[in-house]
Design an enzyme around this catalytic site. Sequence first.
Site, short mmCIF file in Angstrom:
data_model
loop_
_atom_site.label_atom_id
_atom_site.label_comp_id
_atom_site.label_asym_id
_atom_site.label_seq_id
_atom_site.Cartn_x
_atom_site.Cartn_y
_atom_site.Cartn_z
N PRO A 11 5.46 -8.95 3.55
CA PRO A 11 5.96 -10.20 4.11
C PRO A 11 6.22 -11.28 3.07
O PRO A 11 5.50 -11.42 2.09
CB PRO A 11 4.85 -10.63 5.08
CG PRO A 11 3.64 -9.91 4.63
CD PRO A 11 4.12 -8.63 4.02
N ASN A 12 7.29 -12.00 3.34
CA ASN A 12 7.74 -13.16 2.58
C ASN A 12 8.32 -12.85 1.21
O ASN A 12 8.80 -13.76 0.54
CB ASN A 12 6.61 -14.21 2.46
CG ASN A 12 6.19 -14.72 3.80
OD1 ASN A 12 7.02 -15.11 4.61
ND2 ASN A 12 4.89 -14.69 4.08
N ARG A 19 10.56 -19.41 -2.45
CA ARG A 19 9.16 -19.66 -2.08
C ARG A 19 8.30 -19.86 -3.33
O ARG A 19 8.15 -18.95 -4.15
CB ARG A 19 8.62 -18.48 -1.28
CG ARG A 19 7.18 -18.64 -0.89
CD ARG A 19 6.67 -17.41 -0.14
NE ARG A 19 5.27 -17.58 0.15
CZ ARG A 19 4.37 -16.63 -0.03
NH1 ARG A 19 4.72 -15.45 -0.47
NH2 ARG A 19 3.11 -16.86 0.26
N TYR A 24 5.53 -17.59 -7.96
CA TYR A 24 6.19 -16.29 -7.86
C TYR A 24 7.41 -16.14 -8.77
O TYR A 24 8.00 -15.07 -8.83
CB TYR A 24 6.59 -16.02 -6.40
CG TYR A 24 5.40 -16.01 -5.48
CD1 TYR A 24 4.48 -14.97 -5.52
CD2 TYR A 24 5.18 -17.04 -4.58
CE1 TYR A 24 3.38 -14.95 -4.69
CE2 TYR A 24 4.08 -17.03 -3.74
CZ TYR A 24 3.18 -15.99 -3.80
OH TYR A 24 2.09 -15.97 -2.98
N ASN A 75 3.93 -3.67 -3.06
CA ASN A 75 3.51 -5.06 -3.07
C ASN A 75 3.42 -5.44 -1.60
O ASN A 75 4.42 -5.79 -0.98
CB ASN A 75 4.51 -5.94 -3.82
CG ASN A 75 4.07 -7.39 -3.85
OD1 ASN A 75 3.20 -7.81 -3.10
ND2 ASN A 75 4.70 -8.17 -4.72
N ALA A 78 0.86 -10.52 1.76
CA ALA A 78 -0.36 -10.96 2.45
C ALA A 78 -1.09 -9.82 3.13
O ALA A 78 -2.31 -9.89 3.32
CB ALA A 78 -0.02 -12.05 3.45
N HIS A 81 -4.41 -8.30 1.73
CA HIS A 81 -5.71 -8.92 1.96
C HIS A 81 -6.20 -8.77 3.39
O HIS A 81 -7.34 -9.15 3.68
CB HIS A 81 -5.64 -10.41 1.61
CG HIS A 81 -4.83 -10.67 0.38
ND1 HIS A 81 -5.24 -10.26 -0.88
CD2 HIS A 81 -3.61 -11.25 0.22
CE1 HIS A 81 -4.32 -10.62 -1.77
NE2 HIS A 81 -3.33 -11.21 -1.12
N ASP A 88 -5.20 2.55 5.65
CA ASP A 88 -5.35 3.86 6.30
C ASP A 88 -4.13 4.74 6.07
O ASP A 88 -4.26 5.93 5.78
CB ASP A 88 -5.60 3.70 7.80
CG ASP A 88 -6.99 3.20 8.13
OD1 ASP A 88 -7.86 3.18 7.23
OD2 ASP A 88 -7.22 2.83 9.30
N GLU A 99 -0.28 -0.43 -6.94
CA GLU A 99 -0.26 -1.74 -6.26
C GLU A 99 0.28 -2.77 -7.25
O GLU A 99 -0.17 -2.82 -8.40
CB GLU A 99 -1.68 -2.10 -5.83
CG GLU A 99 -1.82 -3.45 -5.20
CD GLU A 99 -3.27 -3.77 -4.82
OE1 GLU A 99 -3.50 -4.89 -4.34
OE2 GLU A 99 -4.17 -2.92 -5.02
N HIS A 101 1.50 -6.96 -7.81
CA HIS A 101 1.55 -8.36 -7.36
C HIS A 101 2.23 -9.18 -8.45
O HIS A 101 1.94 -8.99 -9.64
CB HIS A 101 0.15 -8.92 -7.10
CG HIS A 101 -0.56 -8.20 -6.02
ND1 HIS A 101 -0.26 -8.39 -4.70
CD2 HIS A 101 -1.53 -7.25 -6.08
CE1 HIS A 101 -1.04 -7.59 -3.98
NE2 HIS A 101 -1.81 -6.88 -4.79
N ARG A 108 -6.25 -16.93 -7.96
CA ARG A 108 -5.75 -17.65 -6.80
C ARG A 108 -6.88 -17.90 -5.81
O ARG A 108 -8.05 -17.74 -6.12
CB ARG A 108 -4.59 -16.87 -6.18
CG ARG A 108 -3.51 -16.59 -7.21
CD ARG A 108 -2.08 -16.74 -6.88
NE ARG A 108 -1.71 -17.51 -5.73
CZ ARG A 108 -0.86 -17.07 -4.82
NH1 ARG A 108 -0.31 -15.88 -4.91
NH2 ARG A 108 -0.52 -17.84 -3.82
N ARG A 112 -7.45 -14.21 -1.50
CA ARG A 112 -6.44 -13.36 -2.13
C ARG A 112 -7.05 -12.41 -3.17
O ARG A 112 -6.37 -11.54 -3.68
CB ARG A 112 -5.36 -14.20 -2.81
CG ARG A 112 -4.51 -14.98 -1.84
CD ARG A 112 -3.40 -15.72 -2.58
NE ARG A 112 -2.82 -16.75 -1.77
CZ ARG A 112 -1.85 -16.58 -0.88
NH1 ARG A 112 -1.35 -15.38 -0.70
NH2 ARG A 112 -1.39 -17.60 -0.19
#
Length: 151
Positions: A11-12, A19, A24, A75, A78, A81, A88, A99, A101, A108, A112
């Site tokens: 998301p986002n 943003r 970012y 990535n 949100a 977290h 799963d 992973e 970020h 942060r 997070r």
Amino acid sequence: MTRLIYVLNGPNLNMLGVREPEIYGTETLADLRSRTEKAAAANGLTIEFRQSNVEGELVNWVQEARGKAKGIIINAGAYTHTSVAVLDALQAVGLPVIEVHLSNIFRRDQFRQHSYVSLAATGIICGLGGKGYELAIEAMTDILSKGGNKA
């Protein structure tokens, strides 16, 4: 034989470049896609690059990767977290997972600094902006050259 890697974004991340650029950066998601495609081609990989704001869609894509891909770069935004469902799914597919970020999540907010995704990840790259996607491609290439082991 082409080695397909799913690159999944949560998301986002569609709002990159707009943003919070101080956190970012100014690269857009399209910029990250281009950067990742170039790195993949240079390493003999192809990618399926996707973004969704919907948790269930990310879970579906992780499950889909099981029969099609050699690994997953994610990535989860949100959902990193909060999502046991994403965790799963990643654990169920048995693929190597990197992973990623853009920001250093450990510098942060406290919330997070916990990652469900990390419990399924072979490795984690954070805090290096868009370069992290390129490094994830290089890491996945190394993992696959050693037999694609998850650990």
